[in-house]
Write a protein that holds these residues in place. Structure first.
Motif, PDB file in Angstrom:
ATOM      1  N   THR A 125       0.677  -1.294  -0.068  1.00  0.00           N
ATOM      2  CA  THR A 125       0.010   0.001   0.013  1.00  0.00           C
ATOM      3  C   THR A 125       0.920   1.284  -0.014  1.00  0.00           C
ATOM      4  O   THR A 125       0.425   2.437  -0.008  1.00  0.00           O
ATOM      5  N   ARG A 331      -2.832  -7.682  -3.750  1.00  0.00           N
ATOM      6  CA  ARG A 331      -2.952  -6.285  -3.526  1.00  0.00           C
ATOM      7  C   ARG A 331      -3.760  -5.790  -4.812  1.00  0.00           C
ATOM      8  O   ARG A 331      -4.665  -4.830  -4.728  1.00  0.00           O
ATOM      9  N   GLU A 339      -6.678  -4.742   2.605  1.00  0.00           N
ATOM     10  CA  GLU A 339      -5.571  -5.415   2.357  1.00  0.00           C
ATOM     11  C   GLU A 339      -4.830  -6.185   3.286  1.00  0.00           C
ATOM     12  O   GLU A 339      -4.321  -7.397   2.856  1.00  0.00           O
TER      13      GLU A 339
END
Length: 409
Positions: A125, A331, A339
């Motif tokens: 992320t 992802r 996530e």
């Protein structure tokens, strides 16, 4: 270095120290039990198996819970919780007075573990999309390097300083990794925005994620990778003895067979990760699954230990492209804000494979020899590659075709 590269460097080191520390105890665990007063060989073997598996059992159960909290309060918090917690528990193992205490501490360690999935979630992320494959491959290489060198270093330290002190050293290493994470790792995470979202249970979260048809396929890949790799491990020393003979250096060769796959995996992971950024992780995953399946076949027909080394080294190259691309694809397909939950379910699948592989491999060894188990692993991986082709590659191609059809002429 830019921020994502700093994170990757620190988390690579963290992965290395965590996995190295966790695997340091593997070579001497039965000997440590004997030092604690256990004499019967069968009892030692039974307890060693229980203590080794205890960590994976609780990890399998608790990872989704920590994943939900990570999505709500941030991944760095989970890294610190896991790192400092494991540092304390591993140190306490050095004070264990009997097998029951050691088993309970291993189960506690599995309960609070989660550095690896939190590290993967944070990198996924906080990394540019065009660098995702490289980042996942590099991160994986740190974990593999720790897994390879941990038992080797643990065996050496056991000879030099004794068993108990290794737990203290492991605790210090985990503490150091956690301090580095605290000081140097940064993440972009809006706690207020995440906390404002409605709370959902683990079962509800899995129910939402399983409707993304790619994710169950990816979890299945992770489970089967670990199952296929570990199902032969209980029989591998005997197989090496059959090939090499009961001669000097047998223990060295048995250990080398176990680690040579990890060496090629460690070097191949960043390269294949970088390649996946260019041609797509779906293609790399399909190629590596088929390649790993093929490389199990020659292991069933080797006549000497050097042929086994070559086959296992080649297998490690293809294995190096599996878990990193799985992480990159998780992802890609996971809904925003889930996530960590998604990665935690993948970690549970990994723990389940770690548990089932040696247990099933040992159980069916009375009916199949190791050469036949290699062929079974080939069949499982080929089935899995077909599943990946159907759920990932075919769907990706159809989406691209539809997009081309809908473009204005």
């Amino acid at each position: 270095m830019v921020r994502w590269q700093v994170n990757l460097t620190v988390l690579w080191l963290g992965q290395f120290l965590v996995m190295g520390g966790m695997t340091m105890i593997v070579p001497f665990l039965p000997l440590y039990l004997q030092e604690l007063g256990m004499k019967d060989p069968h009892e030692v073997a039974t307890w060693a198996g229980l203590i080794f598996a205890g960590n994976f059992v609780t990890s399998f159960l608790f990872q989704p819970i920590w994943g939900g909290l990570a999505d709500r309060y941030g991944r760095k918090v989970m890294l610190l919780r896991s790192g400092f917690g494991m540092a304390i528990v591993m140190t306490l193992m050095g004070f264990a007075g009997n097998a029951w205490q050691l088993l309970i501490l291993r189960m506690v360690n599995g309960t609070i573990s989660g550095y690896a999935p939190a590290a993967v979630a944070l990198m996924s992320t906080n990394t540019p999309k065009e660098k995702m494959g490289f980042a996942m491959g590099t991160l994986q290489s740190g974990a593999v390097a720790g897994t390879i060198l941990g038992p080797f270093i643990g065996g050496l330290l056991a000879e030099w300083i004794g068993y108990r002190y290794i737990f203290y050293i492991t605790g210090i290493l985990l503490f150091a990794a956690s301090v580095l994470t605290l000081l140097l790792v940064k993440e972009k995470f809006n706690v207020k925005e995440a906390s404002a979202k409605p709370k959902i249970s683990v079962i509800q979260a899995f129910g939402q994620l399983r409707h993304v048809r790619q994710l169950p396929s990816l979890y299945g890949v992770t489970l089967l990778i670990q199952f296929a790799m570990l199902s032969t491990m209980p029989l591998m020393p005997l197989f090496v003895a059959e090939l090499h003979g009961q001669t000097a250096g047998l223990a060295f060769f048995a250990g080398l067979v176990g680690s040579i796959t990890g060496f090629s995996n460690m070097f191949a992971s960043p390269i294949l990760g970088k390649l996946s950024d260019r041609i797509g992780p779906e293609r790399i995953l399909g190629i590596c699954l088929a390649g790993a399946a093929v490389l199990f076949i020659p292991q069933a027909f080797v006549h000497n230990v050097w042929q086994l080394f070559a086959a296992r080294f080649g297998l490690g190259i293809f294995m190096g492209g599996l878990l990193p691309t799985v992480n990159a694809l998780i992802r890609k397909y996971t809904p925003e804000g889930m996530e960590s939950r998604s990665y935690s379910f993948n970690t549970s699948a990994l723990s389940l494979g770690n548990m089932l592989g040696p247990v099933v491999g040992g159980a069916i060894s009375g009916y199949f020899n190791i050469r036949e188990i290699f062929i079974l692993s080939t069949i499982l991986l080929f089935i899995n590659s077909l599943w990946v082709y159907k759920t990932l590659l075919v769907r990706k191609t159809s989406i691209e075709v539809n997009f081309e059809d809908e473009r204005p002429r």
